[in-house]
Each structure stands twice: as C-alpha cells, then as structure tokens.
Scaffold this motif. Sequence first.
Motif, PDB file in Angstrom:
ATOM      1  N   LYS A 276     -20.501   3.012  13.398  1.00 36.76           N
ATOM      2  CA  LYS A 276     -19.380   3.469  12.761  1.00 36.76           C
ATOM      3  C   LYS A 276     -19.506   5.047  12.874  1.00 36.76           C
ATOM      4  O   LYS A 276     -20.302   5.583  12.449  1.00 36.76           O
ATOM      5  N   GLY A 277     -18.312   5.649  13.474  1.00 40.60           N
ATOM      6  CA  GLY A 277     -18.542   7.041  13.567  1.00 40.60           C
ATOM      7  C   GLY A 277     -17.054   7.402  14.266  1.00 40.60           C
ATOM      8  O   GLY A 277     -16.334   6.758  14.721  1.00 40.60           O
ATOM      9  N   GLU A 278     -16.962   8.830  14.187  1.00 46.03           N
ATOM     10  CA  GLU A 278     -15.908   9.595  14.670  1.00 46.03           C
ATOM     11  C   GLU A 278     -15.850  10.244  16.038  1.00 46.03           C
ATOM     12  O   GLU A 278     -17.011  10.665  16.203  1.00 46.03           O
ATOM     13  N   GLU A 279     -14.965  10.013  16.872  1.00 43.86           N
ATOM     14  CA  GLU A 279     -14.682  10.688  18.128  1.00 43.86           C
ATOM     15  C   GLU A 279     -15.461   9.884  19.151  1.00 43.86           C
ATOM     16  O   GLU A 279     -16.167   8.713  18.987  1.00 43.86           O
TER      17      GLU A 279
ATOM     18  N   ILE B 150     -12.044  19.060  12.572  1.00 44.69           N
ATOM     19  CA  ILE B 150     -11.917  17.438  12.474  1.00 44.69           C
ATOM     20  C   ILE B 150     -13.333  16.765  12.737  1.00 44.69           C
ATOM     21  O   ILE B 150     -14.158  17.272  13.513  1.00 44.69           O
ATOM     22  N   ALA B 151     -13.630  15.952  11.741  1.00 43.70           N
ATOM     23  CA  ALA B 151     -14.875  15.339  11.244  1.00 43.70           C
ATOM     24  C   ALA B 151     -15.336  14.492  12.589  1.00 43.70           C
ATOM     25  O   ALA B 151     -14.646  14.023  13.262  1.00 43.70           O
ATOM     26  N   TYR B 152     -16.765  14.520  12.987  1.00 45.42           N
ATOM     27  CA  TYR B 152     -17.192  13.908  14.139  1.00 45.42           C
ATOM     28  C   TYR B 152     -18.633  13.588  13.752  1.00 45.42           C
ATOM     29  O   TYR B 152     -19.254  14.085  13.058  1.00 45.42           O
ATOM     30  N   GLY B 153     -19.113  12.484  14.487  1.00 48.18           N
ATOM     31  CA  GLY B 153     -20.450  11.954  14.140  1.00 48.18           C
ATOM     32  C   GLY B 153     -20.441  10.761  13.519  1.00 48.18           C
ATOM     33  O   GLY B 153     -19.342   9.812  13.185  1.00 48.18           O
ATOM     34  N   LEU B 154     -21.753  10.048  13.196  1.00 50.18           N
ATOM     35  CA  LEU B 154     -21.787   8.823  12.630  1.00 50.18           C
ATOM     36  C   LEU B 154     -21.390   8.731  10.974  1.00 50.18           C
ATOM     37  O   LEU B 154     -21.738   9.986  10.174  1.00 50.18           O
TER      38      LEU B 154
ATOM     39  N   THR C 260     -19.503  13.366  20.404  1.00 46.16           N
ATOM     40  CA  THR C 260     -18.463  14.757  20.726  1.00 46.16           C
ATOM     41  C   THR C 260     -17.464  14.591  19.874  1.00 46.16           C
ATOM     42  O   THR C 260     -16.534  13.666  19.727  1.00 46.16           O
ATOM     43  N   GLY C 261     -17.100  15.732  19.236  1.00 46.84           N
ATOM     44  CA  GLY C 261     -15.882  15.828  18.504  1.00 46.84           C
ATOM     45  C   GLY C 261     -14.647  16.209  19.113  1.00 46.84           C
ATOM     46  O   GLY C 261     -14.654  16.324  20.523  1.00 46.84           O
ATOM     47  N   SER C 262     -13.435  16.413  18.562  1.00 45.05           N
ATOM     48  CA  SER C 262     -12.259  16.775  19.069  1.00 45.05           C
ATOM     49  C   SER C 262     -12.190  17.944  19.937  1.00 45.05           C
ATOM     50  O   SER C 262     -12.639  18.844  19.355  1.00 45.05           O
ATOM     51  N   ALA C 263     -11.375  17.837  20.968  1.00 49.80           N
ATOM     52  CA  ALA C 263     -11.356  19.309  21.755  1.00 49.80           C
ATOM     53  C   ALA C 263     -10.554  20.329  20.834  1.00 49.80           C
ATOM     54  O   ALA C 263     -10.552  21.592  20.974  1.00 49.80           O
ATOM     55  N   ALA C 264      -9.826  19.625  19.788  1.00 49.87           N
ATOM     56  CA  ALA C 264      -9.004  20.617  18.789  1.00 49.87           C
ATOM     57  C   ALA C 264     -10.129  21.266  17.888  1.00 49.87           C
ATOM     58  O   ALA C 264      -9.515  22.517  17.504  1.00 49.87           O
ATOM     59  N   ASN C 265     -11.124  20.980  17.685  1.00 50.30           N
ATOM     60  CA  ASN C 265     -12.257  21.641  17.069  1.00 50.30           C
ATOM     61  C   ASN C 265     -12.721  22.938  17.997  1.00 50.30           C
ATOM     62  O   ASN C 265     -12.896  24.169  17.336  1.00 50.30           O
TER      63      ASN C 265
ATOM     64  N   PHE D 134     -14.809   5.288  22.719  1.00 48.43           N
ATOM     65  CA  PHE D 134     -13.905   6.224  22.459  1.00 48.43           C
ATOM     66  C   PHE D 134     -13.353   5.829  21.009  1.00 48.43           C
ATOM     67  O   PHE D 134     -12.734   6.907  20.362  1.00 48.43           O
ATOM     68  N   TRP D 135     -13.426   4.723  20.696  1.00 48.72           N
ATOM     69  CA  TRP D 135     -12.793   4.438  19.145  1.00 48.72           C
ATOM     70  C   TRP D 135     -13.868   3.828  18.393  1.00 48.72           C
ATOM     71  O   TRP D 135     -14.779   3.042  18.839  1.00 48.72           O
ATOM     72  N   ASN D 136     -13.559   4.092  16.989  1.00 48.98           N
ATOM     73  CA  ASN D 136     -14.228   3.417  16.042  1.00 48.98           C
ATOM     74  C   ASN D 136     -13.845   2.069  15.692  1.00 48.98           C
ATOM     75  O   ASN D 136     -12.489   2.005  15.729  1.00 48.98           O
TER      76      ASN D 136
END
Length: 124
Positions: free
Chosen positions: A63-66, A117-121, A105-110, A81-83
């Motif tokens: 479970k993780g983001e990005e 925008i949060a990223y990681g496990l 890898t986080g969002s390009a918006a970061n 690409f999706w949680n």
Amino acid sequence: SPCETMLVVISDEEIAAAEKTPEVYLGDWTDRFVLKEKADNKAVYEYIYQADRMDESVYFTVKGEEMAECYCNGEFADVSFWNEHRLSVGGKLKEGENTIRLVMTGSAANIFEKADIAYGLDQK
C-alpha cells in the motif's frame, strides 16, 4: 517510444500454459520494507526475502502512493501506478536470499508546482 502502439499476438498453446501456472500470493509486504533513501521525489525501500522454493508466478502487494517500480536482485521486475500495488517477482527470484527494491516516485506536481503531494509506502 511513448507514442507507440504495439500489437502482441500469442498462441493458444501460450494461453493454455499461462492458465496452468498458478499464481502464488506472498501477502501484503508494506510493513516489511525498510526506507533506505527519500529525496528528489523518490523513496527507495528494500526488503531481503528468503525464498525456499522457486515459483514462476509469484507476487506481493504493498500500500503506497504514486508510482511503484519493483526490482528483484538488481533486475527490473514490475511496475504499478495505482494503490494497492500488485507487483510480480516471478521468474526473477532465486533460491535463498533475494533483495527486493521498491522505488516510489512522487507526482510531477511535486517538482514543477511544489505541490507537496505525499508519496511512498503507507507504513505505520
């Protein structure tokens, strides 16, 4: 190329062989990974997995983001690409010790918008 379309044709024999290979689910590994580095919009995690047998179709979830890229023993294994991320390491494992590396890898918006925008496990 990013704008390329590919047509993949497989035979009836290949379909039958794939259907006979059972998938082995190793479980949710989110809490097994250790954060090694987090910088430049990437979080790198590692887990040492002891394989006692060789299965061709082995996968785990996290479970993780990005975006999640999975490497097994230094070789690219899968991407998600999706949680909830479902990642296959089948065919890459060896009997004994295996180093599983995740690069989140986080969002390009970061980078371009400083969006934070949060990223990681999702580890607790």
